[in-house]
Design a protein around this motif. Structure first.
Motif, PDB file in Angstrom:
ATOM      1  N   UNK A 173       6.143  -3.241   8.196  1.00  0.00           N
ATOM      2  CA  UNK A 173       5.818  -2.181   8.898  1.00  0.00           C
ATOM      3  C   UNK A 173       4.931  -0.939   8.220  1.00  0.00           C
ATOM      4  N   UNK A 174       4.914  -0.725   7.051  1.00  0.00           N
ATOM      5  CA  UNK A 174       4.404   0.483   6.311  1.00  0.00           C
ATOM      6  C   UNK A 174       2.810   0.031   6.579  1.00  0.00           C
ATOM      7  N   UNK A 175       2.386  -1.326   6.311  1.00  0.00           N
ATOM      8  CA  UNK A 175       1.195  -1.463   6.535  1.00  0.00           C
ATOM      9  C   UNK A 175       0.617  -1.602   7.885  1.00  0.00           C
ATOM     10  N   UNK A 176       1.345  -1.899   8.824  1.00  0.00           N
ATOM     11  CA  UNK A 176       1.064  -2.045  10.069  1.00  0.00           C
ATOM     12  C   UNK A 176       0.660  -0.759  10.551  1.00  0.00           C
ATOM     13  N   UNK A 218       8.074   4.233   1.708  1.00  0.00           N
ATOM     14  CA  UNK A 218       9.170   5.215   1.409  1.00  0.00           C
ATOM     15  C   UNK A 218       9.665   6.067   2.440  1.00  0.00           C
ATOM     16  N   UNK A 219       8.646   6.391   3.635  1.00  0.00           N
ATOM     17  CA  UNK A 219       8.680   6.848   4.890  1.00  0.00           C
ATOM     18  C   UNK A 219       9.543   5.672   5.828  1.00  0.00           C
ATOM     19  N   UNK A 220       9.349   4.457   5.688  1.00  0.00           N
ATOM     20  CA  UNK A 220       9.714   3.431   6.561  1.00  0.00           C
ATOM     21  C   UNK A 220      11.368   3.344   6.035  1.00  0.00           C
ATOM     22  N   UNK A 221      11.557   3.652   4.824  1.00  0.00           N
ATOM     23  CA  UNK A 221      12.891   3.690   4.242  1.00  0.00           C
ATOM     24  C   UNK A 221      13.370   4.729   4.914  1.00  0.00           C
TER      25      UNK A 221
END
Length: 185
Positions: A164-167, A173-176
């Motif tokens: 998700x972070x890469x996409x 950490x923001x995704x978490x």
């Protein structure tokens, strides 16, 4: 024994031409210039290059000590590096010459005032932001993360936090943080 100059402006719209001219008149054989904040050494590649290149007996010249550093810690670190290499520091507009006791003392005093000025500017900025927030004018920067999109990628596409972070081009950490939040869209 070469004389090197260093010129710095804080923002891209400021000009270093006046500093460069003063450094040329002071006898600088090589002048390195950059446009970067002086509050930290991070991102100041020209200064880093000069500090690596200087040799014993050389002299580093700036127009004013605040062009070199805006914090007493950074200034002291730079001066310590210069002394360890046997390099003198001089300023064209201030009586700074690290080869003399008076010059060393004056350098330390100017460093304190440069840091004080930076701290005052920061305090005024924070006061202005507080007033603007109280009036409802200042909202802060717009969120760069769409929580709904994070949740969609997680639930519909079954992607993990790293994917998700890469996409989305954001930090993992923001995704978490989004996934740990109770306010699911």
């Amino acid at each position: 024994m070469a004389i090197y100059g260093y010129a710095r402006a804080s923002t891209l719209d400021q000009d270093v031409a006046i500093q460069e001219e003063a450094l040329r008149q002071a006898g600088c054989e090589v002048i390195r210039s950059e446009k970067a904040s002086g509050t930290t050494r991070t991102g100041r590649s020209e200064l880093a290059l000069l500090l690596q290149f200087l040799r014993p007996g050389d002299t580093l010249v700036v127009t004013r000590v605040d062009r070199l550093a805006r914090s007493i810690k950074d200034l002291q670190d730079i001066v310590h590096e210069l002394r360890a290499k046997g390099v003198a520091l001089k300023a064209t507009e201030q009586p700074i010459d690290t080869t003399t006791s008076a010059g060393k003392a004056f350098l330390d005093m100017l460093g304190v005032f440069a840091e004080f000025e930076t701290n005052l500017r920061r305090e005024r900025q924070m006061e202005g932001i507080s007033r603007a927030k109280a009036k409802g004018v200042y909202k802060g920067r717009k969120p760069s993360i769409d929580p709904a999109e994070v949740w969609r990628l997680r639930t519909e596409e079954k992607l993990g936090p790293t994917a998700i972070a890469q996409r989305l081009g954001i930090g993992r950490a923001s995704v978490y943080r989004v996934l740990a939040g109770a306010d699911r869209p």
